[in-house]
Design an enzyme around this catalytic site. Structure first.
Site, PDB file in Angstrom:
ATOM      1  N   GLU A  73       0.387  -1.210   0.220  1.00  0.00           N
ATOM      2  CA  GLU A  73      -0.098   0.025  -0.049  1.00  0.00           C
ATOM      3  C   GLU A  73       1.076   0.771   0.108  1.00  0.00           C
ATOM      4  O   GLU A  73       1.825   1.593   0.567  1.00  0.00           O
ATOM      5  CB  GLU A  73      -0.901   0.175   1.388  1.00  0.00           C
ATOM      6  CG  GLU A  73      -1.900   1.048   1.059  1.00  0.00           C
ATOM      7  CD  GLU A  73      -3.031   1.435   2.348  1.00  0.00           C
ATOM      8  OE1 GLU A  73      -2.395   0.591   3.352  1.00  0.00           O
ATOM      9  OE2 GLU A  73      -3.509   2.124   2.187  1.00  0.00           O
ATOM     10  N   ARG A  83       5.506 -12.886   9.779  1.00  0.00           N
ATOM     11  CA  ARG A  83       6.131 -11.481   9.540  1.00  0.00           C
ATOM     12  C   ARG A  83       7.098 -11.520  10.342  1.00  0.00           C
ATOM     13  O   ARG A  83       7.550 -11.889  11.017  1.00  0.00           O
ATOM     14  CB  ARG A  83       5.308 -10.550  10.812  1.00  0.00           C
ATOM     15  CG  ARG A  83       3.492  -9.773   9.982  1.00  0.00           C
ATOM     16  CD  ARG A  83       3.022  -8.836  10.394  1.00  0.00           C
ATOM     17  NE  ARG A  83       3.525  -6.861  10.507  1.00  0.00           N
ATOM     18  CZ  ARG A  83       2.822  -6.431   9.454  1.00  0.00           C
ATOM     19  NH1 ARG A  83       1.759  -7.257   8.424  1.00  0.00           N
ATOM     20  NH2 ARG A  83       3.253  -5.277   9.174  1.00  0.00           N
ATOM     21  N   LYS A 135       4.516   1.116   9.373  1.00  0.00           N
ATOM     22  CA  LYS A 135       4.942   2.091   8.773  1.00  0.00           C
ATOM     23  C   LYS A 135       4.347   3.161   9.412  1.00  0.00           C
ATOM     24  O   LYS A 135       4.462   4.787   9.403  1.00  0.00           O
ATOM     25  CB  LYS A 135       4.420   2.112   7.264  1.00  0.00           C
ATOM     26  CG  LYS A 135       5.257   1.545   5.927  1.00  0.00           C
ATOM     27  CD  LYS A 135       4.193   1.395   4.922  1.00  0.00           C
ATOM     28  CE  LYS A 135       2.836  -0.179   4.688  1.00  0.00           C
ATOM     29  NZ  LYS A 135       2.472   0.599   3.652  1.00  0.00           N
TER      30      LYS A 135
HETATM   31  P1  ATP Z   1       2.308  -2.296   7.839  1.00  0.00           P
HETATM   32  O1  ATP Z   1       2.092  -2.399   8.953  1.00  0.00           O
HETATM   33  O2  ATP Z   1       4.051  -1.135   7.867  1.00  0.00           O
HETATM   34  O3  ATP Z   1       2.225  -0.558   7.350  1.00  0.00           O
HETATM   35  P2  ATP Z   1       1.664  -3.267   5.489  1.00  0.00           P
HETATM   36  O4  ATP Z   1       1.296  -4.934   6.027  1.00  0.00           O
HETATM   37  O5  ATP Z   1       0.035  -2.464   6.249  1.00  0.00           O
HETATM   38  O6  ATP Z   1       2.450  -3.590   6.494  1.00  0.00           O
HETATM   39  P3  ATP Z   1       1.725  -3.403   3.345  1.00  0.00           P
HETATM   40  O7  ATP Z   1       2.138  -1.891   2.355  1.00  0.00           O
HETATM   41  O8  ATP Z   1      -0.059  -4.144   2.939  1.00  0.00           O
HETATM   42  O9  ATP Z   1       2.354  -2.867   4.442  1.00  0.00           O
HETATM   43  O10 ATP Z   1       2.509  -4.585   2.903  1.00  0.00           O
HETATM   44  C1  ATP Z   1       2.223  -5.267   1.515  1.00  0.00           C
HETATM   45  C2  ATP Z   1       3.154  -6.492   1.400  1.00  0.00           C
HETATM   46  O11 ATP Z   1       3.986  -7.158   2.803  1.00  0.00           O
HETATM   47  C3  ATP Z   1       2.067  -7.630   1.948  1.00  0.00           C
HETATM   48  O12 ATP Z   1       1.820  -8.330   1.248  1.00  0.00           O
HETATM   49  C4  ATP Z   1       2.198  -7.719   3.382  1.00  0.00           C
HETATM   50  O13 ATP Z   1       1.805  -8.405   4.505  1.00  0.00           O
HETATM   51  C5  ATP Z   1       4.143  -7.777   3.952  1.00  0.00           C
HETATM   52  N1  ATP Z   1       4.458  -7.252   4.831  1.00  0.00           N
HETATM   53  C6  ATP Z   1       4.274  -6.291   5.821  1.00  0.00           C
HETATM   54  N2  ATP Z   1       4.860  -6.383   6.591  1.00  0.00           N
HETATM   55  C7  ATP Z   1       5.543  -7.045   6.132  1.00  0.00           C
HETATM   56  C8  ATP Z   1       6.334  -7.644   7.347  1.00  0.00           C
HETATM   57  N3  ATP Z   1       6.876  -7.077   8.503  1.00  0.00           N
HETATM   58  N4  ATP Z   1       7.348  -9.064   7.707  1.00  0.00           N
HETATM   59  C9  ATP Z   1       6.905  -9.739   6.459  1.00  0.00           C
HETATM   60  N5  ATP Z   1       5.980  -9.613   5.562  1.00  0.00           N
HETATM   61  C10 ATP Z   1       5.534  -8.258   6.080  1.00  0.00           C
HETATM   62 MG    MG Z   2      -1.690  -3.214   4.945  1.00  0.00          MG
END
Ligand code: ATP
Ligand code: MG
Length: 591
Positions: free
Chosen positions: A65, A291, A301
């Site tokens: 995102e 994760r 983020k």
């Molecule tokens: P954040 O919680 O930091 O905002 P998010 O999951 O909302 O992270 P996205 O942009 O939706 O961020 O993530 C893109 C991809 O990266 C998704 O498939 C998510 O599952 C993966 N991802 C995000 N954070 C992690 C993590 N800590 N470890 C492994 N994969 C991750």
């Molecule tokens: Mg997300």
């Protein structure tokens, strides 16, 4: 020395070890790089799907995102999705999951692409945006309404929450759940036309308000949001929620394996329900993995964005941040991160954090092999060789990288007046201090042996200069009689040294589990950055491009910061030399 932000001062000197300690860093890592046969439960599934003909081409996607910069956690998802596509001869899409216009910005879209490329992966032509599918998604929403599987609900967000029930109690139906299909169709169209304010109505799937899985209790599919979207502008004032956009985008793109983190496990039944109830062109499957988290940092983020907007760091790419752009700026080679990811693999279903020292170990391993060696003095002390001819300059041959003979040598100017590291001298040394002291002889690396003959102090008693003599017979660093000083020091010719600012980083948080006591801010390290203003570096370092990390001998790995100007060099310390991970491993292994 002037320092900004009052340092973990002990830390700065701590890496200034003897040469012997330094070269112990070349110890061979036990890691073997990933083999093609490497398997984990997701790769097993993919391999079986290929073997048994369920998929002809493996298609994955990385779906960020664009509401912030990528962090270390994302690197796991990137390496997994792109890695699997590569290993199975398929393709991996980069798809921006841009369904929430309030938080999303072009700056993030750009940085995300740069960071993925830096990490070493490429989506080729397969760059997509969930917003490209808004028309298709709308049509599919209409399809569900017509099939009696979705309805417009007039309840407020608050009321919907109240009707949802809890983990132990079933939900209750909305009074609008059984409104006529025609009415829902009409209202949904008018939602889209902008007739209603934000929050007035939503579109919900009609599944089961008593399901033990809360995600199946008539989840919201669309909401009203009068906001300008970075790509679709004001074309839409209703936006699909993640659950409605994600699986359908996968199906549109022909994604075969949709890999996401474990918090989506409970969403999988909804993912499947939507795929099964819509005329989608392909049948993707969702799989979940743990994760990645690290000690001493926070991977979210949202929280990282707050650190930026509230000024706790200078920006998303501040070298103390756990973002990929920060690591790049700090001089981490992407190969080090990739090796780390290979080594930890998918991990189990646990949420335990990886030790940051382990990543640093992999980074040091790469840098030790690759980084050019250079001389720099962080806290200079003047040294004058009284028996060396005034005005004479000679060039000594210095090795660029003892780990890599092909890196060759360079010439370093040597003269009567030098700078050495202040920490390398003690007037009254304790028994374990082997470096320079009054009457003691040390080797100046690649040059000569010098003996300290006198100490000059200023009015306040501070040491301002050392007087020494040198032995001309020891040129190159060896004595004909075979005597060997206990220490070898780095040095710079005063006349040739170039001034620089050096930024030393410490952990962003003071504890391995930030926020464990409930307040992340309380655990921020107030001394996470120390700026040394009066450092000196060898002339060759003026040519170093941003992004190239070198080893300042005996001090650590450093790289030029983009803040550097031709007259004002700025270096970041990437990492110190001391490998605490290797030490922990050695301790664990016993004597
Ligand atoms: P954040 O919680 O930091 O905002 P998010 O999951 O909302 O992270 P996205 O942009 O939706 O961020 O993530 C893109 C991809 O990266 C998704 O498939 C998510 O599952 C993966 N991802 C995000 N954070 C992690 C993590 N800590 N470890 C492994 N994969 C991750
Ligand atoms: Mg997300």
């Amino acid at each position: 020395f002037p320092r900004v932000g009052c340092p973990g001062a002990a830390d700065i000197g701590a890496d200034c070890t003897t040469l012997i300690e330094m070269t112990s860093n070349s110890r061979v890592s036990a890691r073997t790089s990933a083999s093609p046969e490497r398997r984990d439960f997701i790769r097993e599934i993919v391999a079986a799907d290929v073997r048994e003909g369920r998929v002809s081409e493996v298609v994955t996607r990385f779906p960020p995102e664009p509401n912030g910069y990528l962090h270390l956690g994302h690197s796991k998802a990137i390496a997994l999705n792109f890695g699997i596509a590569q290993e199975f001869g398929g393709r991996c899409h980069l798809r921006f999951d841009d369904t929430n216009p309030i938080k999303e910005e072009q700056e993030y879209i750009d940085s995300i692409q740069e960071d993925i490329r830096w990490l070493g992966f490429d989506w080729g032509e397969h760059l997509y945006f969930a917003s490209d599918y808004f028309h298709q998604l709308y049509d599919w929403a209409v399809h569900l309404i017509k099939a009696g599987k979705a309805y417009v609900d007039d309840l407020s967000a608050e009321e919907i929450r109240e009707h949802r029930g809890t983990f132990t109690e079933p939900g209750t139906n909305s009074p609008w759940r059984d409104r006529p299909i025609e009415e829902s169709l009409d209202l949904f169209e008018r939602m889209r036309a902008g007739e209603f304010p934000d929050g007035a109505r939503v579109l919900r799937a009609k599944i089961d308000m008593t399901s033990p899985n809360i995600n199946l209790r008539d989840p919201v599919l669309y909401r009203i949001l009068h906001a300008t979207h970075p790509r679709t502008g004001d074309e839409w004032c209703i936006y699909p929620l993640y659950d409605f956009a994600h699986g359908q985008s996968d199906a549109i793109e022909g994604v075969t394996h949709s890999l996401c983190t474990l918090e989506f496990e409970d969403h999988r039944p909804l993912y499947d329900w939507l795929i099964e109830n819509l005329p989608v062109p392909s049948r993707p499957h969702q799989y979940e993995f743990a994760r990645l988290n690290f000690t001493y940092t926070v991977l979210s983020k949202r929280f990282l964005g707050r650190l930026v907007s509230e000024g706790h760091v200078r920006g998303w790419d501040d070298p103390r941040m756990p973002t990929l752009s920060a690591l790049r700026r700090r001089g981490f080679p992407p190969e080090g991160l990739r090796n780390f990811l290979d080594m930890v693999g998918l991990g189990g279903k646990g949420t335990s954090a990886a030790e940051i020292e382990m990543l640093e170990h992999e980074v040091r391993d790469v840098l030790n092999r690759r980084a050019l060696r250079r001389f720099a003095v962080l806290r200079p002390l003047r040294l004058v060789i009284e028996n060396y001819p005034e005005g004479q300059v000679e060039e000594v041959e210095a090795v660029n990288n003892p780990e890599d003979p092909s890196a060759g040598t360079r010439k370093a100017p040597f003269a009567r007046e030098l700078w050495i590291e202040r920490d390398d001298f003690m007037e009254d040394p304790p028994s374990k201090f082997f470096r320079l002291a009054p009457g003691r002889e040390v080797r100046l690396r690649y040059a000569y042996f010098v003996t300290c003959t006198d100490v000059v102090k200023d009015a306040s008693g501070e040491i301002v200069e050392l007087r020494c003599s040198y032995d001309p017979e020891t040129r190159g660093g060896d004595a004909p009689d075979g005597r060997r000083p206990k220490a070898t020091l780095h040095w710079l010719s005063s006349e040739h040294a170039v001034p620089a600012q050096v930024r030393i980083y410490d952990r962003l948080f003071t504890r391995p589990d930030p926020g464990a006591d409930g307040d992340l801010y309380a655990d921020l390290n107030p001394n996470s950055e120390t700026v040394l203003q009066e450092c000196l570096v060898e002339p060759a370092l003026t040519e170093l491009p941003v992004g190239e990390t070198v080893q300042f001998e005996r001090l650590g790995y450093f790289c030029p910061d983009p803040d550097s100007t031709p007259g004002g060099l700025v270096f970041n310390r990437t990492l110190g030399l001391r490998d605490t991970w290797a030490k922990l491993q050695a301790q664990a292994a016993g004597p």
